[in-house]
Enzyme design. Structure first.
Site, mmCIF file in Angstrom:
data_model
loop_
_atom_site.group_PDB
_atom_site.id
_atom_site.type_symbol
_atom_site.label_atom_id
_atom_site.label_comp_id
_atom_site.label_asym_id
_atom_site.label_seq_id
_atom_site.Cartn_x
_atom_site.Cartn_y
_atom_site.Cartn_z
ATOM 1 N N LEU A 334 1.259 6.614 -4.581
ATOM 2 C CA LEU A 334 -0.043 5.956 -4.612
ATOM 3 C C LEU A 334 -0.504 5.681 -3.185
ATOM 4 C CD1 LEU A 334 0.902 3.419 -7.425
ATOM 5 C CD2 LEU A 334 -0.225 5.635 -7.718
ATOM 6 N N ASP A 335 -1.536 6.380 -2.753
ATOM 7 C CA ASP A 335 -1.981 6.315 -1.364
ATOM 8 C C ASP A 335 -2.572 4.947 -1.026
ATOM 9 O OD1 ASP A 335 -2.769 7.686 1.210
ATOM 10 O OD2 ASP A 335 -4.759 7.118 0.483
ATOM 11 N N GLU A 372 2.323 3.610 -1.208
ATOM 12 C CA GLU A 372 2.206 3.569 0.254
ATOM 13 C C GLU A 372 1.500 2.264 0.567
ATOM 14 O OE1 GLU A 372 0.061 5.511 4.169
ATOM 15 O OE2 GLU A 372 -0.844 5.672 2.187
ATOM 16 N N ASP A 397 7.182 2.193 6.631
ATOM 17 C CA ASP A 397 6.901 2.755 7.952
ATOM 18 C C ASP A 397 7.763 2.122 9.039
ATOM 19 O OD1 ASP A 397 5.054 4.621 7.144
ATOM 20 O OD2 ASP A 397 3.313 3.351 7.530
ATOM 21 N N HIS A 400 10.490 4.389 10.138
ATOM 22 C CA HIS A 400 10.009 5.450 11.028
ATOM 23 C C HIS A 400 9.800 4.928 12.439
ATOM 24 C CE1 HIS A 400 6.663 7.351 13.222
ATOM 25 N NE2 HIS A 400 7.262 8.464 12.864
#
Length: 693
Positions: A334-335, A372, A397, A400
């Site tokens: 899901l963006d 997301e 994130d 990352h």
């Protein structure tokens, strides 16, 4: 309420007329060149011929392509006046059963006050280009014929007529497929248009054996819904139910999912429910799909909590269930759910997870929802019974950023707060780095802590590279462009052997040299110019060179982003890297490492152990060594540019059983035995994995 084939929700209409032409079986094969021409046409110069397919007035070739996409024996569109059925819905009387047809709707606004303004909505006010629909939808005579908001196919592009598609006609071969849970899984993210030279679903099928060889469990596709133009990341979609025709359309999508299941791979589809693209967005002409009082980065928010929002929410949920049911998809990504403006109780995400869980129970296979979210809020995966949204997991994130900074030492923009190995240690043991701490990039406290005693670590999906973190850099450069082979190996080890659900980005496994840049193909010149200017403005806060930003509209930007599969095979186009002169390339060396990591991940249960309590770290900021412990397994990492004496870490303790040394794998020089005396020296830019005695 049962929705019949041509039913449409149009509360802003005083009258609706269905315009359709039945399609003969011989018309079903869509000419790819015709679809390409239709997708490439500037909608401002596009009309619709009597057959109902887009015909660009710019040239005879495009016109011929439009006719080829939808012309019939008499070339006529017939009219069916629709009748209101209540709650803003309209139905076509007398049309029962499935009908193969090209079709669209003529919508007469109820009154000027209830219709969107000349600019459509507040996109322009929010800083983005306004939606393009004024006088560009297909027309027959004086009529503006709009595509179906729930269209399954758009062979003439998003400004053309819709075409019927019955998903039940496909013959599936995945009856033995029982699904795959996210726990313990490995995800591979890819963009169809750049994954293979031809950029189609059928071409991607030919690469599934490669994915199996590196331990992939799920293939995650960037958005495939219909958008204007020929190529795009997919986040400018406007018709969420239609599969982009140039990828292969809905039947090509079914073939792909069927093939994935035959190969033992699940499929996760990236979906965008937080905004609509600027070109081909006709939804505001039908009803209040947008909330003009709220905006996000991309323009007006979706109407999730205003008047008539119940049907908009239903539109989203029905779309999600379509992928999972009609197309046998195993999960959805899901963006940008942080951009969902919803004050309702329950929140849209909780309502969605409830319905997906119900479908999962009926189908008898796991269905996954991954958010997301940049909120760093465990509410996403907290059970609904505990006032959470009940999703399966979410992207993180912070992982990352911590890995990126540890390897590159880049500290501009949002990387600034991660400038220490302590940041990496916190992420690995607590899940989020910002869990109530001050974020210098946001200039405020950010995030909430995860209850690590009662949360499974696999609920966080992590990557050392993904489409956003590469594509949103100024030049779309991968880690390959700036790191040594050893450093790339460290990134792989932390991702695949760390405590979270690993996700790889296409080509990462062989250190692909091709960039992955931001590309668009807006036929409208004004949208193309606005996109290019907006792109440059985005990089100001990151301190990147604006002059180096490629033009998203240039075809070369798209072509440069296609993977070069010759690199993975060690053929022409492969680049040599650091290391021995054995004739191997860095691509084949890294690919070998990824395959060995995949095997190791399956052989040792510690690497899929979901308990945060079984994870611990030690590190030395000055010496730049780092230890990640997972139960009895130790992962020793040397981030430094020089070797490190292992005795300073282990104080001479026996190494135990050696499981993997990245320096040995890259050099293809393995020790004769898996056990050895105490560790001596850790090479620069390396990781060593062993089981302690």
């Amino acid at each position: 309420m049962t929705i019949k084939q041509f039913d449409v929700w149009a509360p802003r209409a005083s009258a609706v007329t269905l315009r359709l032409r039945e399609v003969a079986a011989s018309d079903e094969a869509v000419d790819l060149a015709a679809a390409t021409a239709a997708a490439s046409a500037d909608p401002a110069t596009t009309d619709v011929d009597a057959a109902g397919a887009g015909a660009a007035g710019a040239g005879a070739d495009a016109g011929a392509a439009g006719a080829g996409a939808g012309s019939g024996s008499d070339g006529s569109l017939r009219s069916v006046p629709m009748e209101p059925r209540g709650d803003g819905w309209w139905t076509a009387p007398g049309l029962d059963g499935f009908i193969e047809a090209d079709y669209g709707y003529v919508v007469v606004p109820a009154d000027s006050d209830n219709a969107p303004d000349d600019d459509g909505d507040s996109y322009a006010d929010a800083g983005g280009p306004g939606p393009v629909y004024d006088a560009v939808a297909p027309s027959v005579g004086d009529e503006q014929v709009l595509p179906d908001p729930r269209s399954r196919r758009q062979p003439a592009g998003v400004h053309g007529l819709s075409r019927s598609y019955d998903p039940t006609t496909f013959t599936w071969h995945d009856q033995a497929w029982k699904g795959r849970q996210l726990a313990g899984g490995e995800i591979y993210e890819l963009h169809l248009g750049t994954f293979t030279p031809s950029g189609t679903l059928d071409a991607a099928i030919e690469k599934l054996d490669h994915l199996v060889s590196i331990g992939v469990d799920f293939v995650e596709l960037l958005p495939v819904n219909a958008f204007n133009g020929t190529h795009n990341w997919g986040y400018d979609g406007v018709l969420w139910f239609a599969v982009h025709e140039l990828y292969g359309g809905p039947e090509g999508y079914q073939r792909f999912v069927d093939a994935c299941h035959s190969a033992g791979l699940g499929v996760i589809q990236d979906v965008v429910y937080n905004h609509l693209g600027p070109s081909g967005n006709y939804l505001p002409l039908y009803g209040p799909y947008l909330n003009d009082a709220a905006a996000n980065t991309w323009g007006s928010a979706i109407n999730l909590d205003g008047p008539d929002s119940a049907e908009v929410r239903r539109y989203i949920i029905d779309n999600a269930l379509m992928w999972l049911n009609d197309y046998h998809v195993d999960g959805l990504r899901l963006d940008a759910v942080h951009a969902l403006h919803d004050s309702s109780d329950p929140h849209l995400l909780a309502e969605l997870s409830t319905e997906v869980d119900a479908l999962s129970s009926f189908l008898g296979r796991p269905l996954t929802l991954i958010a997301e979210s940049d909120l760093n809020d465990p509410v996403m995966f907290t059970p609904r019974e505990s006032a959470g949204y009940g999703l399966t997991g979410q992207w993180s994130d912070d992982f990352h950023h911590a890995v990126h900074v540890a390897l590159t030492r880049e500290t501009t923009g949002y990387y600034e707060d991660f400038d220490s190995l302590a940041a990496l240690g916190k992420v690995l043991t607590e899940g989020f780095f910002h869990n109530g701490t001050y974020s210098s990039f946001r200039e405020k406290n950010h995030g909430k802590p995860i209850d690590t005693d009662h949360t499974s670590s696999w609920r966080l999906v992590v990557a050392n590279q993904n489409h956003d973190q590469i594509g949103n850099r100024a030049t779309g450069d991968r880690l390959t462009a700036s790191l040594t082979d050893g450093q790339l190996a460290i990134a792989a080890v932390l991702t695949l052997l760390g405590p979270f659900t690993p996700m790889l980005f296409m080509g990462e496994e062989w250190a692909a040299s091709t960039p992955w840049q931001f590309f668009t193909s807006h036929p409208e010149p004004e949208l193309g110019e606005a996109t290019a200017k907006g792109r440059i403005a985005e990089f100001a806060k990151m301190g990147w060179d604006e002059a180096s930003v490629p033009d998203p509209q240039e075809l070369s930007t798209f072509e440069n982003s296609k993977l070069d599969w010759r690199e993975a095979e060690g053929g022409a186009g492969a680049s040599s890297g650091s290391g021995s002169g054995s004739g191997e390339t860095r691509h084949t060396k890294l690919l070998r490492l990824y395959r060995e990591l995949a095997v190791l991940r399956r052989e040792a249960p510690e690497f899929t152990d979901p308990r945060f309590t079984q994870v611990s770290v030690r590190f030395d900021e000055a010496a730049r060594w780092f230890e990640l412990r997972r139960g009895d397994i130790s992962i020793l990492i040397n981030f430094a540019d020089a070797p490190v004496d292992a005795a300073t870490i282990d104080a001479g303790a026996a190494a135990g059983e050696l499981l993997l040394a990245t320096a040995d794998v890259l050099a293809d020089a393995r020790p004769a035995t898996s056990t050895r005396p105490p560790l001596g020296t850790l090479p620069a830019h390396s990781a060593t994995v062993y089981r302690r005695p």
